[in-house]
Write a protein that holds these residues in place. Structure first.
Motif, PDB file in Angstrom:
ATOM      1  N   GLY A   1       0.819  -1.213   0.000  1.00  0.00           N
ATOM      2  CA  GLY A   1       0.000   0.000   0.000  1.00  0.00           C
ATOM      3  C   GLY A   1       0.849   1.258   0.000  1.00  0.00           C
ATOM      4  O   GLY A   1       0.418   2.314  -0.445  1.00  0.00           O
ATOM      5  N   ASN A   2       2.091   1.152   0.495  1.00  0.00           N
ATOM      6  CA  ASN A   2       3.041   2.256   0.379  1.00  0.00           C
ATOM      7  C   ASN A   2       4.453   1.655   0.332  1.00  0.00           C
ATOM      8  O   ASN A   2       4.620   0.432   0.447  1.00  0.00           O
ATOM      9  N   ASP A   3       5.468   2.486   0.159  1.00  0.00           N
ATOM     10  CA  ASP A   3       6.830   1.964   0.026  1.00  0.00           C
ATOM     11  C   ASP A   3       7.328   1.227   1.275  1.00  0.00           C
ATOM     12  O   ASP A   3       7.906   0.152   1.166  1.00  0.00           O
TER      13      ASP A   3
ATOM     14  N   GLU B   1      13.305 -14.502  -5.125  1.00  0.00           N
ATOM     15  CA  GLU B   1      13.615 -14.767  -6.528  1.00  0.00           C
ATOM     16  C   GLU B   1      12.347 -14.741  -7.386  1.00  0.00           C
ATOM     17  O   GLU B   1      11.396 -15.459  -7.118  1.00  0.00           O
ATOM     18  N   GLY B   2      12.327 -13.873  -8.412  1.00  0.00           N
ATOM     19  CA  GLY B   2      11.214 -13.876  -9.366  1.00  0.00           C
ATOM     20  C   GLY B   2       9.925 -13.206  -8.903  1.00  0.00           C
ATOM     21  O   GLY B   2       8.954 -13.197  -9.629  1.00  0.00           O
ATOM     22  N   VAL B   3       9.900 -12.664  -7.683  1.00  0.00           N
ATOM     23  CA  VAL B   3       8.689 -11.978  -7.211  1.00  0.00           C
ATOM     24  C   VAL B   3       8.749 -10.501  -7.607  1.00  0.00           C
ATOM     25  O   VAL B   3       9.761  -9.837  -7.395  1.00  0.00           O
ATOM     26  N   LEU B   4       7.678 -10.003  -8.212  1.00  0.00           N
ATOM     27  CA  LEU B   4       7.613  -8.568  -8.518  1.00  0.00           C
ATOM     28  C   LEU B   4       7.073  -7.849  -7.284  1.00  0.00           C
ATOM     29  O   LEU B   4       6.052  -8.251  -6.735  1.00  0.00           O
ATOM     30  N   ILE B   5       7.765  -6.798  -6.875  1.00  0.00           N
ATOM     31  CA  ILE B   5       7.305  -6.055  -5.704  1.00  0.00           C
ATOM     32  C   ILE B   5       7.048  -4.598  -6.090  1.00  0.00           C
ATOM     33  O   ILE B   5       7.926  -3.920  -6.614  1.00  0.00           O
ATOM     34  N   TYR B   6       5.810  -4.142  -5.831  1.00  0.00           N
ATOM     35  CA  TYR B   6       5.441  -2.754  -6.134  1.00  0.00           C
ATOM     36  C   TYR B   6       5.176  -1.984  -4.849  1.00  0.00           C
ATOM     37  O   TYR B   6       4.531  -2.496  -3.929  1.00  0.00           O
ATOM     38  N   GLY B   7       5.653  -0.762  -4.838  1.00  0.00           N
ATOM     39  CA  GLY B   7       5.319   0.140  -3.745  1.00  0.00           C
ATOM     40  C   GLY B   7       4.590   1.330  -4.350  1.00  0.00           C
ATOM     41  O   GLY B   7       4.438   1.428  -5.558  1.00  0.00           O
ATOM     42  N   ILE B   8       4.131   2.240  -3.486  1.00  0.00           N
ATOM     43  CA  ILE B   8       3.552   3.483  -3.993  1.00  0.00           C
ATOM     44  C   ILE B   8       4.072   4.588  -3.096  1.00  0.00           C
ATOM     45  O   ILE B   8       3.887   4.525  -1.890  1.00  0.00           O
ATOM     46  N   ASP B   9       4.798   5.527  -3.658  1.00  0.00           N
ATOM     47  CA  ASP B   9       5.361   6.693  -2.960  1.00  0.00           C
ATOM     48  C   ASP B   9       6.488   7.311  -3.772  1.00  0.00           C
ATOM     49  O   ASP B   9       6.546   8.505  -3.965  1.00  0.00           O
TER      50      ASP B   9
ATOM     51  N   ALA C   1       5.058   7.032  -8.116  1.00  0.00           N
ATOM     52  CA  ALA C   1       5.672   8.081  -7.308  1.00  0.00           C
ATOM     53  C   ALA C   1       4.732   9.240  -7.057  1.00  0.00           C
ATOM     54  O   ALA C   1       4.009   9.680  -7.944  1.00  0.00           O
ATOM     55  N   GLN C   2       4.773   9.718  -5.826  1.00  0.00           N
ATOM     56  CA  GLN C   2       4.053  10.941  -5.480  1.00  0.00           C
ATOM     57  C   GLN C   2       5.089  12.039  -5.291  1.00  0.00           C
ATOM     58  O   GLN C   2       6.247  11.757  -5.067  1.00  0.00           O
ATOM     59  N   SER C   3       4.641  13.253  -5.335  1.00  0.00           N
ATOM     60  CA  SER C   3       5.547  14.354  -5.025  1.00  0.00           C
ATOM     61  C   SER C   3       5.056  15.083  -3.783  1.00  0.00           C
ATOM     62  O   SER C   3       4.236  15.989  -3.870  1.00  0.00           O
ATOM     63  N   PRO C   4       5.536  14.663  -2.602  1.00  0.00           N
ATOM     64  CA  PRO C   4       5.061  15.283  -1.372  1.00  0.00           C
ATOM     65  C   PRO C   4       5.346  16.783  -1.324  1.00  0.00           C
ATOM     66  O   PRO C   4       4.554  17.554  -0.787  1.00  0.00           O
ATOM     67  N   ARG C   5       6.469  17.199  -1.935  1.00  0.00           N
ATOM     68  CA  ARG C   5       6.786  18.635  -1.920  1.00  0.00           C
ATOM     69  C   ARG C   5       5.720  19.417  -2.683  1.00  0.00           C
ATOM     70  O   ARG C   5       5.266  20.463  -2.244  1.00  0.00           O
ATOM     71  N   SER C   6       5.291  18.879  -3.838  1.00  0.00           N
ATOM     72  CA  SER C   6       4.236  19.558  -4.616  1.00  0.00           C
ATOM     73  C   SER C   6       2.927  19.607  -3.836  1.00  0.00           C
ATOM     74  O   SER C   6       2.215  20.599  -3.877  1.00  0.00           O
ATOM     75  N   ILE C   7       2.611  18.514  -3.129  1.00  0.00           N
ATOM     76  CA  ILE C   7       1.376  18.492  -2.334  1.00  0.00           C
ATOM     77  C   ILE C   7       1.445  19.582  -1.269  1.00  0.00           C
ATOM     78  O   ILE C   7       0.503  20.341  -1.059  1.00  0.00           O
ATOM     79  N   GLY C   8       2.610  19.682  -0.598  1.00  0.00           N
ATOM     80  CA  GLY C   8       2.781  20.677   0.459  1.00  0.00           C
ATOM     81  C   GLY C   8       2.629  22.096  -0.065  1.00  0.00           C
ATOM     82  O   GLY C   8       1.905  22.915   0.503  1.00  0.00           O
ATOM     83  N   ARG C   9       3.303  22.378  -1.178  1.00  0.00           N
ATOM     84  CA  ARG C   9       3.233  23.738  -1.752  1.00  0.00           C
ATOM     85  C   ARG C   9       1.801  24.071  -2.155  1.00  0.00           C
ATOM     86  O   ARG C   9       1.294  25.148  -1.878  1.00  0.00           O
ATOM     87  N   LYS C  10       1.168  23.113  -2.826  1.00  0.00           N
ATOM     88  CA  LYS C  10      -0.203  23.326  -3.303  1.00  0.00           C
ATOM     89  C   LYS C  10      -1.137  23.574  -2.115  1.00  0.00           C
ATOM     90  O   LYS C  10      -2.021  24.433  -2.167  1.00  0.00           O
TER      91      LYS C  10
END
Length: 305
Positions: A211-213, A230-238, A257-266
């Motif tokens: 669910g996250n990195d 071995e051979g397992v695909l691992i996905y994160g989100i962040d 990938a998220q951009s936390p800096r952009s979220i903060g500025r916005k």
């Protein structure tokens, strides 16, 4: 280079004029004739143990400090009651606006009510609260799309897969990522979700969606301990620096990938628009980018985007 010099010159002039307007504007109507009094903003995140929130906070702080104002930041350490207490303390200290990332999207309600009573506006960042009417604006990454991107990347790499999803039901951001992933594979029977909980024991699987990195990295550590990576695909989100560094070694597949800096500025810009009496959007969603080994070179490995 003469043109450039001229540009900088006018830029400076405009800036100074802007600063004078700002000071003049804030002093206006203040009978004692004082200068711009610093406004107080509050910020609280579910935890500061995830560097993601440090960077998000920096994004807010940059804008607040550039306006000559002050940001108080609190860390409830994943404890919702503590977060509610800290928000009450910040209200007592006189904050005008709160940047809120809730620990639990429902149990944060008493704090939302306290802000409403005190006339403190809330900008909700990164994880949506249940009672959306209590907040001025919601700013987050398009989490649904982040999940979609992971699924699409997986489908390019594997014709069929047994998938483990590691989720956290009290965080809507993670639920939305999961939904984006599930909807993308829904009509294709070659992709089966075999487990949706904390790391699985003896079942067989070849894809993990965290669910996250940090969750994805935890799963990797567990697999390595069991010598099953071995051979397992691992996905994160962040798109966290930790994840990018490990991906360089080749064990993890990708992260939306998220951009936390952009979220903060916005978030901070939205707060100022609101304080200036300008209309603000209720919901602002920032796009996510898939980072894999193939495009890793385009990103800063030791920082956030």
């Amino acid at each position: 280079g003469g043109g450039n010099q001229m540009k900088t010159g006018t830029g400076l002039l405009i800036l100074t004029a802007g600063a004078m307007l700002l000071l003049g504007g804030c002093g206006h109507g203040d009978t004692s004739g004082r200068q711009h009094e610093a406004r107080l903003f509050g910020a609280t995140y579910m935890t500061r143990n995830n560097p993601y929130f440090d960077v998000l906070n920096e994004g807010i702080e940059e804008v607040v400090e550039a306006n000559g104002d002050i940001l108080l930041t609190r860390d409830p350490l994943q404890d919702q009651e503590k977060q509610n207490e800290q928000i009450q303390e910040m209200i007592d200290e006189g904050i005008q606006m709160l940047f809120l990332n809730p620990v639990d999207w429902e149990k944060v309600q008493p704090a939302l009510d306290a802000c409403r009573e005190a006339g403190v506006g809330i900008i909700n960042v990164d994880t949506v609260v249940k009672d959306r009417d209590s907040v001025i604006s919601i700013i987050e990454t398009d989490n649904y799309q982040a999940g979609q991107l992971c699924a699409l990347d997986m489908m390019k790499r594997k014709d069929q897969a047994k998938i483990v999803i590691l989720d956290n039901p009290i965080q809507t951001s993670i639920t939305n990522r999961e939904q984006g992933f599930l909807d993308t594979i829904a009509d294709n029977h070659n992709y089966q979700v075999v487990y949706r909980e904390a790391a699985a024991g003896e079942i067989s699987f070849d894809v993990i969606l965290g669910g996250n990195d940090p969750t994805a990295l935890g799963a990797l550590a567990a697999l390595q301990q069991a010598r099953r990576e071995e051979g397992v695909l691992i996905y994160g989100i962040d798109g966290s620096p930790d994840f990018k560094a490990i991906r360089d070694v080749g064990y993890v597949t990708g992260t939306s990938a998220q951009s936390p800096r952009s979220i903060g500025r916005k978030a901070a810009e939205t707060a100022y628009r609101y304080l200036d009496g300008e209309p603000v959007e209720k919901y602002i969603s920032l796009p996510s980018t898939m980072i894999t080994r193939d495009n890793l070179h385009e990103f800063e490995i030791d920082g956030w985007q």
